[in-house]
Write an enzyme that holds these catalytic residues in place. Structure first.
Site, PDB file in Angstrom:
ATOM      1  N   ARG A 104       0.849  -1.196   0.000  1.00 20.96           N
ATOM      2  CA  ARG A 104       0.000   0.000   0.000  1.00 20.96           C
ATOM      3  C   ARG A 104       0.877   1.236   0.000  1.00 20.96           C
ATOM      4  NH1 ARG A 104      -4.826   0.435   4.275  1.00 20.96           N
ATOM      5  NH2 ARG A 104      -3.103   1.044   5.602  1.00 20.96           N
ATOM      6  N   THR A 108      -1.226   7.450  -0.424  1.00 18.62           N
ATOM      7  CA  THR A 108      -2.541   7.332  -1.076  1.00 18.62           C
ATOM      8  C   THR A 108      -3.346   6.136  -0.574  1.00 18.62           C
ATOM      9  OG1 THR A 108      -1.681   5.904  -2.824  1.00 18.62           O
ATOM     10  CG2 THR A 108      -1.565   8.281  -3.217  1.00 18.62           C
ATOM     11  N   ASP A 200       0.321  -3.057  12.034  1.00 17.49           N
ATOM     12  CA  ASP A 200       0.783  -3.444  10.696  1.00 17.49           C
ATOM     13  C   ASP A 200       1.172  -4.926  10.732  1.00 17.49           C
ATOM     14  OD1 ASP A 200       2.396  -1.866   8.074  1.00 17.49           O
ATOM     15  OD2 ASP A 200       2.719  -3.985   8.507  1.00 17.49           O
ATOM     16  N   ASP A 203       4.762  -5.904   9.541  1.00 17.66           N
ATOM     17  CA  ASP A 203       5.800  -5.521  10.513  1.00 17.66           C
ATOM     18  C   ASP A 203       5.779  -6.429  11.732  1.00 17.66           C
ATOM     19  OD1 ASP A 203       6.762  -3.472   8.963  1.00 17.66           O
ATOM     20  OD2 ASP A 203       5.603  -1.904   9.966  1.00 17.66           O
TER      21      ASP A 203
HETATM   22  C1  PRP Z   1      -1.174  -4.614   4.318  1.00 22.66           C
HETATM   23  C2  PRP Z   1      -1.960  -5.911   4.442  1.00 22.66           C
HETATM   24  C3  PRP Z   1      -2.789  -5.909   3.192  1.00 22.66           C
HETATM   25  C4  PRP Z   1      -3.094  -4.458   2.987  1.00 22.66           C
HETATM   26  C5  PRP Z   1      -4.494  -4.201   3.443  1.00 22.66           C
HETATM   27  O1  PRP Z   1      -0.098  -4.798   3.484  1.00 22.66           O
HETATM   28  O2  PRP Z   1      -1.173  -7.044   4.576  1.00 22.66           O
HETATM   29  O3  PRP Z   1      -2.117  -6.447   2.063  1.00 22.66           O
HETATM   30  O4  PRP Z   1      -2.155  -3.725   3.785  1.00 22.66           O
HETATM   31  O5  PRP Z   1      -4.869  -2.913   3.190  1.00 22.66           O
HETATM   32  P1  PRP Z   1      -5.995  -2.513   2.144  1.00 22.66           P
HETATM   33  O6  PRP Z   1      -7.159  -3.405   2.404  1.00 22.66           O
HETATM   34  O7  PRP Z   1      -6.273  -1.085   2.497  1.00 22.66           O
HETATM   35  O8  PRP Z   1      -5.433  -2.652   0.758  1.00 22.66           O
HETATM   36  P2  PRP Z   1       1.006  -3.667   3.242  1.00 22.66           P
HETATM   37  O9  PRP Z   1       0.618  -2.815   2.095  1.00 22.66           O
HETATM   38  O10 PRP Z   1       1.278  -2.948   4.526  1.00 22.66           O
HETATM   39  O11 PRP Z   1       2.270  -4.482   2.754  1.00 22.66           O
HETATM   40  P3  PRP Z   1       3.185  -5.520   3.541  1.00 22.66           P
HETATM   41  O12 PRP Z   1       2.338  -6.744   3.822  1.00 22.66           O
HETATM   42  O13 PRP Z   1       4.269  -5.785   2.574  1.00 22.66           O
HETATM   43  O14 PRP Z   1       3.650  -4.875   4.805  1.00 22.66           O
HETATM   44  N1  URA Z   2      -2.528  -3.107   6.829  1.00 25.83           N
HETATM   45  C1  URA Z   2      -2.187  -3.589   8.046  1.00 25.83           C
HETATM   46  O1  URA Z   2      -1.202  -4.336   8.169  1.00 25.83           O
HETATM   47  N2  URA Z   2      -2.932  -3.240   9.100  1.00 25.83           N
HETATM   48  C2  URA Z   2      -4.003  -2.431   8.997  1.00 25.83           C
HETATM   49  O2  URA Z   2      -4.651  -2.146  10.023  1.00 25.83           O
HETATM   50  C3  URA Z   2      -4.342  -1.927   7.727  1.00 25.83           C
HETATM   51  C4  URA Z   2      -3.593  -2.294   6.656  1.00 25.83           C
END
Ligand code: PRP
Ligand code: URA
Length: 209
Positions: A104, A108, A200, A203
């Protein structure tokens, strides 16, 4: 309209509560996510159709029941989806595994695709799309579109925590995709994080940040 299944099994709820606690470290978080992946997989596969097959026990010949029809593919959205894969594979060890890479954009909140590798015969399989967090729904919707572009016709979404906003968007844009979650939380905050959520997920799994 797709179905929303909120798992109400006490073991799932208990494990999720430990994961929500900010004092839970990455090692425990990872182990619990894998366990919940298996338990959620049990819920998600409970209506798979069975067919009669003839087998011979040491005593006699019988018609026994085995899973019929489509084979499964497990497709995690990286990174966080990776944390639920091994639990699910303990239940369905012969499933093929694909990977979708999305992150994400922090400003944005829109998903940005960086990777996609799917099993060659993915269009013939029932796909379990996995991401622990369904927040705005952007990542899930883009992933479903990508899967459909590769010919997938049967897709189920498995997550851990969902926001009402993400559920509404996925149901509106992908009405043929049923959603299985361990919890439906209250809302998103101004950073598009789920409240109360668990922070997150990527993380917390990998110990980054
Ligand atoms: C997080 C999560 C989803 C997304 C959800 O990933 O694991 O993929 O956000 O958010 P959304 O429903 O608003 O799209 P992130 O983009 O943080 O990536 P990562 O798993 O690599 O940390
Ligand atoms: N992605 C995450 O990992 N946690 C949230 O709460 C939203 C998006």
């Amino acid at each position: 309209m797709s179905q929303l299944h909120v798992a109400d099994h006490p073991l799932i709820t208990h494990k999720l509560s430990i994961m929500r606690n900010k004092k839970t470290g990455s090692k425990d978080f990872r182990e619990l996510l894998e366990e919940v992946g298996m338990l959620m997989g049990y819920e998600l596969t409970r209506d798979l159709p069975l067919e009669d097959v003839t087998i011979e026990t040491p005593i006699t010949k019988i018609k026994a029941k085995m899973i019929a029809g489509k084979k499964l593919a497990v497709v995690p959205i990286m990174r966080a989806g990776l944390g639920m894969v091994d639990g699910l594979l303990k239940l369905v060890p012969v499933a093929k595994v694909g990977h979708i890479g999305l992150y994400r954009d922090p400003a944005t909140h829109q998903p940005v695709e960086y990777y996609c590798k799917l099993p060659a015969d993915v269009e013939d399989r029932m796909v379990i799309l996995i991401d622990p967090m369904l927040a705005t729904g952007g990542s899930a919707v883009d992933s479903v579109r990508l899967l459909k572009k590769h010919g997938c016709k049967s897709i189920r979404m498995m997550c851990l925590v969902a926001a009402p906003e993400g559920v509404a968007r996925l149901q509106a844009e992908c009405p043929d995709v049923d959603i299985y979650t361990a919890a439906l939380d209250e809302r998103l905050n101004e950073h598009a994080y789920i409240v109360p959520g668990l922070g997150d997920a990527g993380d917390r799994i990998f110990g980054t940040k």
